[in-house]
Enzyme design. Structure first.
Site, PDB file in Angstrom:
ATOM      1  CB  CYS A  20      45.666 -15.842 -38.423  1.00  0.00           C
ATOM      2  SG  CYS A  20      45.345 -14.177 -39.000  1.00  0.00           S
ATOM      3  CG  ASP A  72      47.511 -21.171 -61.743  1.00  0.00           C
ATOM      4  OD1 ASP A  72      48.266 -22.137 -61.986  1.00  0.00           O
ATOM      5  OD2 ASP A  72      46.269 -21.245 -61.806  1.00  0.00           O
TER       6      ASP A  72
END
Length: 104
Positions: A20, A72
């Site tokens: 990328c 999380d």
């Protein structure tokens, strides 16, 4: 916290996604909508660049990492959290021109 994590992730996309290209982003925005009756958090990411290619992967990275951050932070309370439907709703510029998608 999730907003900051998403912005940081968008900036680090080339470090996370192989091949990328690093792009000069001019805008990264995350917007969160909480639907407490359904237990959903919708995250919308917008990215821009003046470069000749799009920053769609950066937007997807931003919202996905923001969602992972929420997971999380909440997994201690609810272990059944799911992450669903990351997609590009609208993209303009680049070779494909303007693309719009809204899943059913």
């Amino acid at each position: 916290v999730a907003k900051i994590a998403g912005i940081m992730a968008a900036k680090k996309t080339p470090d996370l996604i192989p091949l990328c290209h690093p792009l000069p982003m001019t805008h990264i925005q995350l917007h969160f909508v909480l639907d407490s009756t359904k237990g959903w958090i919708s995250i919308e990411g917008r990215t821009r660049t003046t470069y000749k290619t799009g920053v769609d992967v950066e937007a997807l990275t931003a919202v996905t990492v923001a969602a992972l951050t929420i997971y999380d932070m909440c997994k201690g309370v609810d272990t059944t959290i799911t992450l669903e439907q990351a997609y590009i709703a609208q993209k303009s510029g680049g070779k494909s021109g303007t693309v719009t998608f809204h899943p059913e």
